[in-house]
Design a protein around this motif. Structure first.
Motif, mmCIF file in Angstrom:
data_model
loop_
_atom_site.group_PDB
_atom_site.id
_atom_site.type_symbol
_atom_site.label_atom_id
_atom_site.label_comp_id
_atom_site.label_asym_id
_atom_site.label_seq_id
_atom_site.Cartn_x
_atom_site.Cartn_y
_atom_site.Cartn_z
ATOM 1 N N ALA A 129 0.743 -1.313 -0.083
ATOM 2 C CA ALA A 129 0.074 0.012 0.009
ATOM 3 C C ALA A 129 0.938 1.256 0.048
ATOM 4 O O ALA A 129 0.748 2.144 -0.534
ATOM 5 N N PHE A 130 2.013 1.219 0.776
ATOM 6 C CA PHE A 130 2.747 2.538 0.777
ATOM 7 C C PHE A 130 3.504 2.626 -0.657
ATOM 8 O O PHE A 130 3.783 3.908 -0.958
ATOM 9 N N ILE A 131 3.794 1.401 -1.341
ATOM 10 C CA ILE A 131 4.366 1.526 -2.544
ATOM 11 C C ILE A 131 3.226 2.210 -3.526
ATOM 12 O O ILE A 131 3.663 3.226 -4.235
ATOM 13 N N ALA A 132 2.088 1.954 -3.201
ATOM 14 C CA ALA A 132 1.024 2.385 -4.127
ATOM 15 C C ALA A 132 0.885 4.047 -4.130
ATOM 16 O O ALA A 132 0.842 4.574 -4.913
ATOM 17 N N VAL A 133 0.931 4.376 -2.654
ATOM 18 C CA VAL A 133 0.996 5.676 -2.309
ATOM 19 C C VAL A 133 1.916 6.613 -3.092
ATOM 20 O O VAL A 133 1.980 7.761 -3.850
ATOM 21 N N THR A 134 3.345 5.787 -2.851
ATOM 22 C CA THR A 134 4.605 6.583 -3.448
ATOM 23 C C THR A 134 4.440 6.861 -5.115
ATOM 24 O O THR A 134 4.690 8.015 -5.668
ATOM 25 N N PHE A 135 3.954 5.851 -5.722
ATOM 26 C CA PHE A 135 3.505 5.895 -7.361
ATOM 27 C C PHE A 135 2.567 6.996 -7.652
ATOM 28 O O PHE A 135 2.767 7.823 -8.460
ATOM 29 N N LYS A 195 0.314 7.973 5.885
ATOM 30 C CA LYS A 195 0.079 8.249 4.859
ATOM 31 C C LYS A 195 -1.361 8.544 4.429
ATOM 32 O O LYS A 195 -2.416 8.350 5.021
ATOM 33 N N THR A 196 -1.462 9.445 3.303
ATOM 34 C CA THR A 196 -2.861 9.615 2.606
ATOM 35 C C THR A 196 -3.173 8.988 1.608
ATOM 36 O O THR A 196 -2.786 8.834 0.634
ATOM 37 N N PHE A 197 -4.088 7.918 1.772
ATOM 38 C CA PHE A 197 -4.449 7.026 0.857
ATOM 39 C C PHE A 197 -5.841 7.563 -0.016
ATOM 40 O O PHE A 197 -6.778 7.711 0.710
ATOM 41 N N ARG A 198 -5.840 7.506 -1.375
ATOM 42 C CA ARG A 198 -7.268 7.663 -2.050
ATOM 43 C C ARG A 198 -7.781 6.431 -1.939
ATOM 44 O O ARG A 198 -7.558 5.228 -1.959
ATOM 45 N N ALA A 199 -9.257 6.526 -1.621
ATOM 46 C CA ALA A 199 -10.201 5.693 -1.748
ATOM 47 C C ALA A 199 -10.410 4.825 -3.000
ATOM 48 O O ALA A 199 -10.606 5.506 -4.116
ATOM 49 N N VAL A 200 -10.407 3.499 -3.044
ATOM 50 C CA VAL A 200 -10.497 2.932 -3.984
ATOM 51 C C VAL A 200 -11.981 2.568 -4.314
ATOM 52 O O VAL A 200 -12.355 2.632 -5.412
ATOM 53 N N PHE A 201 -12.759 2.616 -3.250
ATOM 54 C CA PHE A 201 -14.148 2.486 -3.168
ATOM 55 C C PHE A 201 -15.006 3.641 -2.520
ATOM 56 O O PHE A 201 -15.103 3.321 -1.521
ATOM 57 N N PRO A 202 -14.775 4.895 -3.000
ATOM 58 C CA PRO A 202 -15.430 5.891 -2.284
ATOM 59 C C PRO A 202 -16.983 5.968 -2.200
ATOM 60 O O PRO A 202 -17.623 5.429 -2.997
#
Length: 285
Positions: free
Chosen positions: A44-50, A115-122
């Motif tokens: 998940a942290f890798i995803a945020v970095t990208f 980290k601030t994650f964007r919702a996959v299912f908002p």
């Protein structure tokens, strides 16, 4: 209270998913994978970095999930290569070291701030009695149930499942019969890594998003898996969902909110004492 319980189902869903994966690994490759949630966290942290590097969200999430799968496969390969006949305690100790290593690496690579994650299912899915149920909650509950059912079908109805059960019960005999024990074992690590990486990617925006908090989701998941004795997938799902609802409900009461994180630990102790009751009673006779 209903609102809190339903809100807790999102966390309960990830507890249930991780609990199912813990149960599968305990049964099939004889290891309690304490690094299970940490693998998903790192992905998940890798995803945020990208995503922060302006990579499209869907691609960033896929790359993060792929990272989680690879990490899980590497840990599985290490254990299958160097500890093929070790005890479950020795194998599990490796995953504790992996848990600590992944948390440390995340602090070094990504910093210590949440980290601030964007919702996959908002957004909401529907309402129950005036209480809004989010899409994340629905997806996590469905995912937990679907994973448990799929695992049950694969293990009981397919040739791959029969080979996996043979490896779990009689690994030496299975290898003599030509079953590729090591590739199958690594395959279990890869599949469970994929499942948990997907679950963490979905639920991370609703959780405390620092490395330690996401990694330690394995604790309530372990409590849920203990409900089924690391054997029954249905009880692992029920335990995870129930634990999430209990935590969500207790969070509605300020006087109980501080103890909500203790609930998994208390349940683990209770389950361990209950499982050992026969030995204690026999010794007392």
């Amino acid at each position: 209270m209903l609102q809190g319980a339903l809100a807790g189902l999102a966390a309960g869903g990830v507890y249930a998913v991780v609990a199912v994966c813990l149960t599968l690994m305990a049964q099939l490759v004889k290891v309690i994978n304490f690094s299970q949630a940490a693998i998903g966290m790192f992905g998940a942290f890798i995803a945020v970095t990208f995503a922060d590097a302006h990579v499209p969200q869907w691609l960033a999430v896929m790359l993060g999930i792929l990272c989680g799968v690879v990490l899980s496969g590497v840990i599985g390969w290490i254990i299958a290569t160097w500890l093929p006949e070790a005890s479950i305690s020795a194998r599990s100790a490796v995953t504790v070291a992996s848990l600590l290593l992944l948390i440390s690496m995340s602090y070094i690579l990504f910093g210590t701030k949440p980290k601030t994650f964007r919702a996959v299912f908002p957004g909401p899915a529907f309402e129950v009695g005036g209480v809004v149920v989010s899409q994340v909650t629905v997806v996590m509950v469905v995912l937990a149930v679907a994973v448990a059912i799929a695992a049950k079908i694969v293990l009981s109805k397919t040739g791959v499942g029969m080979s996996l059960r043979a490896i779990a019960d009689r690994p030496v005999a299975a290898e003599l019969m030509g079953v590729p024990v090591k590739p199958f074992a690594i395959g279990v690590w890869l599949v469970t890594g994929l499942i948990v990486a997907v679950a963490i990617a979905i639920v991370a925006p609703t959780q405390t998003s620092d490395a330690a908090s996401l990694s330690l989701l394995v604790i309530p998941a372990s409590a849920a898996a203990l409900l089924g004795g690391f054997r029954r997938l249905d009880l692992a799902v029920i335990g995870g969902l129930a634990l999430g609802m209990i935590q969500g409900a207790t969070a509605q009461f300020p006087e109980l909110s501080l103890v909500r994180d203790w609930i998994p630990l208390v349940l683990i102790v209770v389950f361990l004492l209950w499982n050992q009751r026969k030995e204690v009673w026999d010794a007392a006779r």
